[in-house]
Design an enzyme around this catalytic site. Structure first.
Site, short mmCIF file in Angstrom:
data_model
loop_
_atom_site.label_atom_id
_atom_site.label_comp_id
_atom_site.label_asym_id
_atom_site.label_seq_id
_atom_site.Cartn_x
_atom_site.Cartn_y
_atom_site.Cartn_z
N CYS A 1 -3.52 10.74 2.06
CA CYS A 1 -2.68 9.32 1.83
C CYS A 1 -1.40 9.61 0.93
CB CYS A 1 -3.51 8.66 0.75
SG CYS A 1 -5.35 8.72 1.49
N LYS B 1 0.77 -1.20 -0.21
CA LYS B 1 -0.04 -0.14 -0.04
C LYS B 1 0.75 1.24 -0.07
CE LYS B 1 -3.13 2.95 0.36
NZ LYS B 1 -4.28 3.23 0.94
N1 SAJ Z 1 -2.41 14.86 -8.12
C1 SAJ Z 1 -1.67 15.71 -9.06
N2 SAJ Z 1 -1.66 15.25 -10.34
C2 SAJ Z 1 -2.00 14.23 -10.75
C3 SAJ Z 1 -2.83 13.31 -9.97
C4 SAJ Z 1 -2.97 13.69 -8.72
O1 SAJ Z 1 -1.10 17.13 -8.84
O2 SAJ Z 1 -1.72 13.85 -11.98
C5 SAJ Z 1 -2.70 15.57 -6.90
C6 SAJ Z 1 -4.14 15.66 -6.54
O3 SAJ Z 1 -4.69 17.08 -7.13
C7 SAJ Z 1 -4.41 15.46 -4.95
C8 SAJ Z 1 -3.14 14.41 -4.90
O4 SAJ Z 1 -2.35 14.46 -5.95
O5 SAJ Z 1 -3.93 16.65 -4.47
C9 SAJ Z 1 -3.58 13.06 -4.55
O6 SAJ Z 1 -4.72 12.83 -5.55
P1 SAJ Z 1 -4.86 11.36 -6.08
O7 SAJ Z 1 -6.21 11.46 -7.13
O8 SAJ Z 1 -3.71 10.85 -6.64
O9 SAJ Z 1 -4.81 10.31 -5.04
P2 SAJ Z 1 -5.90 10.05 -3.58
O10 SAJ Z 1 -5.16 10.75 -2.48
O11 SAJ Z 1 -7.37 10.83 -3.78
O12 SAJ Z 1 -6.11 8.42 -3.46
C10 SAJ Z 1 -4.84 7.78 -3.12
C11 SAJ Z 1 -5.07 6.77 -4.27
N3 SAJ Z 1 -4.00 5.74 -4.52
C12 SAJ Z 1 -3.24 5.78 -5.70
O13 SAJ Z 1 -3.88 6.00 -6.77
C13 SAJ Z 1 -1.98 4.97 -5.78
C14 SAJ Z 1 -5.99 5.60 -3.87
O14 SAJ Z 1 -6.20 4.65 -4.69
C15 SAJ Z 1 -5.59 5.35 -2.38
O15 SAJ Z 1 -6.83 4.39 -1.92
C16 SAJ Z 1 -5.65 6.42 -1.66
O16 SAJ Z 1 -4.73 7.18 -1.98
C17 SAJ Z 1 -5.42 6.29 -0.25
O17 SAJ Z 1 -6.45 6.11 0.60
O18 SAJ Z 1 -4.34 5.71 0.18
#
Ligand code: SAJ
Length: 420
Positions: A263, A209
């Site tokens: 996360c 994870k």
């Molecule tokens: N972000 C960017 N650029 C991108 C993608 C995301 O700047 O191209 C930013 C988002 O705006 C946000 C942050 O990253 O601020 C995180 O967003 P996210 O959509 O990547 O992830 P989370 O935090 O909503 O959810 C993640 C997920 N993990 C992965 O995709 C590997 C989810 O599957 C997990 O269950 C979750 O963390 C968790 O609970 O750990």
């Protein structure tokens, strides 16, 4: 199916999990320290926003399949879904996991299955076993004992905004403290998950994870670093990424104002803490992503200097698009810092909330509609790529300076750019 499940922690993971399990026929008892949340849930309402969640909660509460309380009860399966934040020094804070474990200890009986779903540092599942067996010498983890209990880690992996769908469809990783625990846990998840249920040991499940979220953090850091390089070189980072992604083996993520949520901005630190000398890339990526809000703040200040009096519309507060979750949001960090400048008039538009969070409501900022914010401002700071903001007519941005951190305005350049 008469299996009783007791879920400790009714937040963004625990409540949807409780609702899905109850909908699948389990009898679910939810536990939380937040009495207001408990009252709402017992009324068929919810204290967090997640698409379709309230509908399912209402259905299962009305059917008598889900109830909530501050105390656990005797059950067949216990699921711990509590937060695992880090402390000031980025060291993992296991206080919630420990108190959740202690709360169920008096109720555990031989044959029970205890599952840790919270994202956790390596060794946490073993610590849970230690806590239980220290207090309950009548229980055992010996696979031949009649007083055996089963303990596993099955990390949650759902994406906020798509939780109900992903709880059923995603593959799950199950790691027990021994073979029988792994098997029992896999059987449990196979009864309601459509995705594959992959079996391993507890430590590997814990690291898997952390690895998934670190992988994403490192890749977002690459995009964020590129955006800062492009700003120096006067190159449009969005166009650059689009072009590079035409290569069949290149898939660069999107830059933003920083990485938020509870996360991705947290979990890599657990790896750094476990292996500081070996996790240089993971550590650097964290620093790059943490530095992005400061970069944006400086860009906004540079733009604001062009006006005698700057009215700044900050569009979006949540940590990512189309949700109301403000946890660890870089947008909030940016707004807070800008509000320290007494000569800025700061307007915030966040279509997913009706009042400002307590961290902002005493500051010199006001929450207004998107339309009002755009109308009044001479400087627009686009912080979240909500679908709602994608409908903004570029004509409304004429004569304004736009700092677009998400690249959603037509020529979003991630740098001070006039759209006129
Ligand atoms: N972000 C960017 N650029 C991108 C993608 C995301 O700047 O191209 C930013 C988002 O705006 C946000 C942050 O990253 O601020 C995180 O967003 P996210 O959509 O990547 O992830 P989370 O935090 O909503 O959810 C993640 C997920 N993990 C992965 O995709 C590997 C989810 O599957 C997990 O269950 C979750 O963390 C968790 O609970 O750990």
């Amino acid at each position: 199916m008469n299996k009783k499940v007791c879920i400790v922690g009714l937040g963004y993971i625990g409540l949807p999990t409780a609702a899905v399990l109850a909908d699948k026929g389990f009898l679910v008892h939810g536990v939380d320290v937040n009495e207001e949340a408990i009252n709402l849930i017992n009324n068929g309402e919810v204290h967090i926003y997640e698409p379709d969640l309230e509908k399912v909660v209402k259905k299962v509460v009305t059917a008598g399949k889900l109830s909530a309380d501050i105390d656990p009860i005797k059950a067949d399966v216990y699921i711990l879904a509590v937060p695992t934040p880090f402390k000031e020094d980025h060291k993992p804070d296991l206080a919630y996991v420990e108190s959740a474990t202690k709360s169920i200890i008096p109720y555990i009986e031989p044959g029970n299955l205890i599952i840790l779903e919270s994202t956790s540092p390596i060794g946490t599942t073993d610590k849970i076993v230690e806590l239980i067996l220290n207090e309950r010498t009548d229980l055992s983890i010996d696979e031949k004992s009649s007083s055996q209990i089963f303990v596993s880690h099955c990390p949650e992996r759902v994406l906020p905004g798509k939780i109900l769908k992903e709880l059923i469809e995603n593959d799950r990783i199950v790691g027990g403290i021994n073979k029988m625990s792994t098997q029992k846990t896999a059987e449990f998840y196979e009864s309601f998950v459509d995705g594959k249920v992959l079996q391993t040991n507890a430590k590997t499940a814990e690291l898997s994870k952390l690895t998934e979220n670190s992988y994403r953090d490192v890749n977002i850091a690459f995009a964020n670093e590129l955006s800062m390089i492009c700003d120096d070189l006067d190159i449009d980072v969005w166009e650059l990424i689009k072009l590079a992604n035409h290569h069949p083996r290149v898939n660069i993520l999107q830059p933003g104002p920083g990485v938020g949520g509870h996360c991705i901005a947290v979990d890599p630190w657990f790896i750094v803490d476990a292996a500081p000398e070996k996790s240089k890339l993971i550590h650097t990526a964290r620093n790059v992503n943490d530095s992005k809000p400061i970069f944006v703040i400086n860009k906004v200040k540079e733009a604001a200097d062009k006006f005698k009096s700057a009215t700044i519309a900050c569009l979006g507060l949540s940590f990512k698009a189309n949700i109301d979750d403000l946890r660890e949001s870089p947008a909030i960090e940016i707004v807070k810092e800008l509000s320290k400048e007494s000569n800025y008039n700061i307007l915030i538009a966040e279509p997913h909330i009706s009042e400002l969070p307590s961290s902002l409501n005493k500051l010199n900022v006001s929450l207004v509609s998107t339309e009002e914010a755009i109308k009044q401002a001479n400087l627009i700071v686009l912080l979240v790529d909500h679908d709602y903001f994608k409908l903004i007519d570029n004509l409304d941005l004429q004569d304004k300076i736009v700092v677009d951190t998400r690249g959603i305005t037509n020529n979003g350049t991630n740098k001070v750019a006039s759209l006129t």
